[in-house]
Design an enzyme around this catalytic site. Structure first.
Site, short mmCIF file in Angstrom:
data_model
loop_
_atom_site.label_atom_id
_atom_site.label_comp_id
_atom_site.label_asym_id
_atom_site.label_seq_id
_atom_site.Cartn_x
_atom_site.Cartn_y
_atom_site.Cartn_z
N GLU A 183 0.84 -1.20 0.00
CA GLU A 183 0.00 0.00 0.00
C GLU A 183 0.87 1.25 0.00
O GLU A 183 0.60 2.22 -0.73
CB GLU A 183 -0.90 -0.01 1.23
CG GLU A 183 -1.73 1.25 1.41
CD GLU A 183 -2.18 1.44 2.84
OE1 GLU A 183 -2.45 2.59 3.22
OE2 GLU A 183 -2.27 0.44 3.58
N ASP A 207 0.77 3.75 -3.18
CA ASP A 207 0.35 5.14 -3.01
C ASP A 207 1.29 6.07 -3.77
O ASP A 207 0.84 6.99 -4.47
CB ASP A 207 0.33 5.49 -1.52
CG ASP A 207 0.04 6.96 -1.27
OD1 ASP A 207 -1.09 7.39 -1.54
OD2 ASP A 207 0.96 7.68 -0.83
N GLU A 213 -4.52 0.55 -3.68
CA GLU A 213 -3.15 1.06 -3.71
C GLU A 213 -2.14 -0.07 -3.65
O GLU A 213 -1.12 -0.07 -4.37
CB GLU A 213 -2.93 2.04 -2.55
CG GLU A 213 -3.66 3.35 -2.72
CD GLU A 213 -3.45 4.30 -1.56
OE1 GLU A 213 -3.59 5.52 -1.77
OE2 GLU A 213 -3.16 3.83 -0.44
N ASP A 256 -7.15 1.21 0.37
CA ASP A 256 -5.81 0.72 0.70
C ASP A 256 -5.45 -0.50 -0.14
O ASP A 256 -4.31 -0.63 -0.62
CB ASP A 256 -5.72 0.36 2.19
CG ASP A 256 -5.78 1.58 3.09
OD1 ASP A 256 -5.65 2.71 2.59
OD2 ASP A 256 -5.96 1.40 4.31
#
Length: 240
Positions: free
Chosen positions: A45, A49, A121, A118
């Site tokens: 994650e 991101d 990502e 999440d």
């Protein structure tokens, strides 16, 4: 998802993303929440991101050549946030593929916005590690197309605190004062109540949110129409 199939998650990746994974273990981790046993998706994650921010910034830079840096930043923030990412995850039926602990399963974690965002990502991070930036770019471009096509005007994306501050400054009023009125809940699930006060206009409102910042934004949002209405009344009185 409570029972792991023998072909999980490869079949889902092929059907939903037209993607053939080189390292299935990466995607097993990407779709495993920290509440479940085994390697989870928190590190992926983190990486995803950063990759997603880069690719969305690249797409916005190309699509909106006349936007300023601030406008591009607001557009990116509106895309790389929990709600739109969760919507993309829902279109992929990603929640049905997640491995969750028993507690999250009981409380419907596979539908929770933050968990879905999440996981998306983490999925982007896994694709980046598995196949590189070009393949991540292809998939992000395809999946985020609807959100890119329906972006609002950049000027409308200023956060409520900024809009309230600009509104007050333009009319010569003092800036708002924010204060925390109450905090309830466990440390991992707190709820904040914040008061926003405008002394020049004798206006006060409360905002509630999962963080102090969210509560402040909520309070500011509530005051914007009140300030506009008060200013309209002042102007009307001056004109009569």
């Amino acid at each position: 998802m409570s029972v792991m199939r023998a072909d999980w998650p490869m079949r889902w990746l092929r059907e939903r993303l037209a993607y053939e994974p080189r390292d299935p273990a990466l995607f097993t981790a990407a779709l495993t929440h920290r509440s479940a046993s085994g390697r989870n998706n928190e590190r992926l994650e983190f990486l995803g991101d950063a990759v997603l921010n880069l690719l969305i910034a690249e797409l916005l830079y190309s699509r909106f050549p006349d936007c300023t840096e601030g406008e591009l930043s607001r557009l990116r923030a509106s895309l790389v946030s929990a709600e739109p990412l969760a919507q993309i995850a829902q279109r992929l039926a990603l929640g049905e593929e997640l491995q969750l602990g028993s507690g999250e399963l009981k409380t419907g974690g596979f539908r929770r916005q933050s968990i879905l965002a999440d996981a998306f990502e983490a999925l982007v991070g896994a694709i980046y590690l598995d196949a590189g930036l070009d393949e991540a770019r292809r998939i992000v471009t395809e999946l985020c197309g609807a959100e890119l096509d329906n972006l609002p005007d950049a000027a409308s994306l200023k956060d409520p605190k900024t809009r309230l501050q600009e509104l007050l400054q333009a009319r010569g009023y003092a800036l708002p004062i924010y204060s925390v009125e109450n905090i309830v809940g466990e440390p991992h699930a707190q709820e904040f109540t914040v008061r926003c006060e405008l002394s020049d206009l004798s206006l006060t409102t409360l905002g509630v949110g999962s963080s102090r910042r969210r509560a402040e934004q909520e309070a500011a949002q509530s005051l914007i129409p009140q300030v506009e209405a008060r200013w309209a009344s002042v102007r009307k009185g001056a004109a009569s």
